[in-house]
Every structure is written in C-alpha cells, then in structure tokens.
Design a protein around this motif. Sequence first.
Motif, mmCIF file in Angstrom:
data_model
loop_
_atom_site.group_PDB
_atom_site.id
_atom_site.type_symbol
_atom_site.label_atom_id
_atom_site.label_comp_id
_atom_site.label_asym_id
_atom_site.label_seq_id
_atom_site.Cartn_x
_atom_site.Cartn_y
_atom_site.Cartn_z
ATOM 1 N N ILE A 26 -9.876 -3.069 -3.399
ATOM 2 C CA ILE A 26 -8.628 -2.308 -3.419
ATOM 3 C C ILE A 26 -8.973 -0.853 -3.657
ATOM 4 C CG2 ILE A 26 -6.501 -1.882 -4.687
ATOM 5 C CD1 ILE A 26 -6.258 -4.866 -5.124
ATOM 6 N N GLU A 51 -5.286 -3.395 4.942
ATOM 7 C CA GLU A 51 -3.825 -3.378 4.939
ATOM 8 C C GLU A 51 -3.330 -2.437 3.854
ATOM 9 O OE1 GLU A 51 -2.572 -7.408 2.863
ATOM 10 O OE2 GLU A 51 -4.294 -7.677 4.196
ATOM 11 N N ILE A 53 -0.735 -1.451 0.961
ATOM 12 C CA ILE A 53 0.127 -2.109 -0.019
ATOM 13 C C ILE A 53 0.919 -1.027 -0.735
ATOM 14 C CG2 ILE A 53 0.211 -3.547 -2.083
ATOM 15 C CD1 ILE A 53 -2.629 -4.573 -1.199
ATOM 16 N N GLU A 54 2.244 -1.084 -0.630
ATOM 17 C CA GLU A 54 3.100 -0.098 -1.303
ATOM 18 C C GLU A 54 3.258 -0.517 -2.758
ATOM 19 O OE1 GLU A 54 4.738 2.902 -2.415
ATOM 20 O OE2 GLU A 54 4.554 2.947 -0.234
ATOM 21 N N ASP A 55 2.912 0.385 -3.676
ATOM 22 C CA ASP A 55 3.045 0.063 -5.099
ATOM 23 C C ASP A 55 3.941 1.054 -5.829
ATOM 24 O OD1 ASP A 55 1.446 2.285 -5.128
ATOM 25 O OD2 ASP A 55 -0.147 1.419 -6.338
ATOM 26 N N GLY A 59 0.588 4.134 -3.118
ATOM 27 C CA GLY A 59 0.089 3.040 -2.297
ATOM 28 C C GLY A 59 -1.384 2.737 -2.516
ATOM 29 N N GLN A 60 -1.808 1.610 -1.941
ATOM 30 C CA GLN A 60 -3.191 1.166 -2.034
ATOM 31 C C GLN A 60 -3.604 0.597 -0.683
ATOM 32 O OE1 GLN A 60 -2.676 -2.197 -4.734
ATOM 33 N NE2 GLN A 60 -3.160 -0.866 -6.460
#
Length: 130
Positions: A26, A51, A53-55, A59-60
């Motif tokens: 990540i 991919e 990943i909205e956090d 994001g990540q």
Amino acid sequence: MARLNTIADGMCALKNAADGGKSDVIIEPASKLLGAMFRIMQEAGYISGFEFIEDGRGGQFMVHLNGRINRCGAISPRYSVKTSELEYWETQFLPGKNFGILLLSTSKGVITHEQARREGVGGELLGYVY
C-alpha cells in the motif's frame, strides 16, 4: 511522518516490498503522477496491477507485485532532458542497454524513454525501474 516527495516515497516503498518478497504493497498518499507511473510499469510488466483506494485523506494505491522489480527509484532533482540526451541518462540510471526503463513526464503524458525517443519529445526525468 512528513511527506516531502510522494514519488520518492512511493518508489522506495515499492522497492522495499519487492526486496522483502511481498506480493502487495500500500502506497500513500496517492497522486495522479504516481498513478501514471504505475500504469507504465504495469504495461512494461514490472507490476501485475494496481488499484486506487479512496480513504478520505488523499487516497492510497494498492500495488500488486509480480517479482520482476530488481531496483526502482525516483530521480531527484527532476532533470529536463532533450531527446538527444536520453542515451546519457540511460547509462546513468540503467544497468545495461535495453534493460529497464526511464520514466519521463512529457507534453504527451508520462512515457518511457523508448517512447520519447520514437516520438521525438523531451521531458523531465521522474524515475527508473529495472
């Protein structure tokens, strides 16, 4: 931890995970430039996929490794490069001819040094991978 250079942090995390034999890593925070670099690395076969990943905090990226990365890194400062100078920079950052890729930010987007040579465009060096 203070994030001063997201590209350098991302490439370092990628190399550390590859050296440790991990299958996923990540990387945060995400950036469009880093995403474009991962897309090129995926097309060249150095990673199997990634991919976003909205956090809620920038994001990540979840990057899926396939064990093909020997070394990768960011190039800092970002040198401006003409098409005629690409060979010099290849010898500086890549271990051999036709082995590995340099990633450049150009007017045509993020591309490899081979594409830049074919299209006759220069740009700024972002990183390398082999």
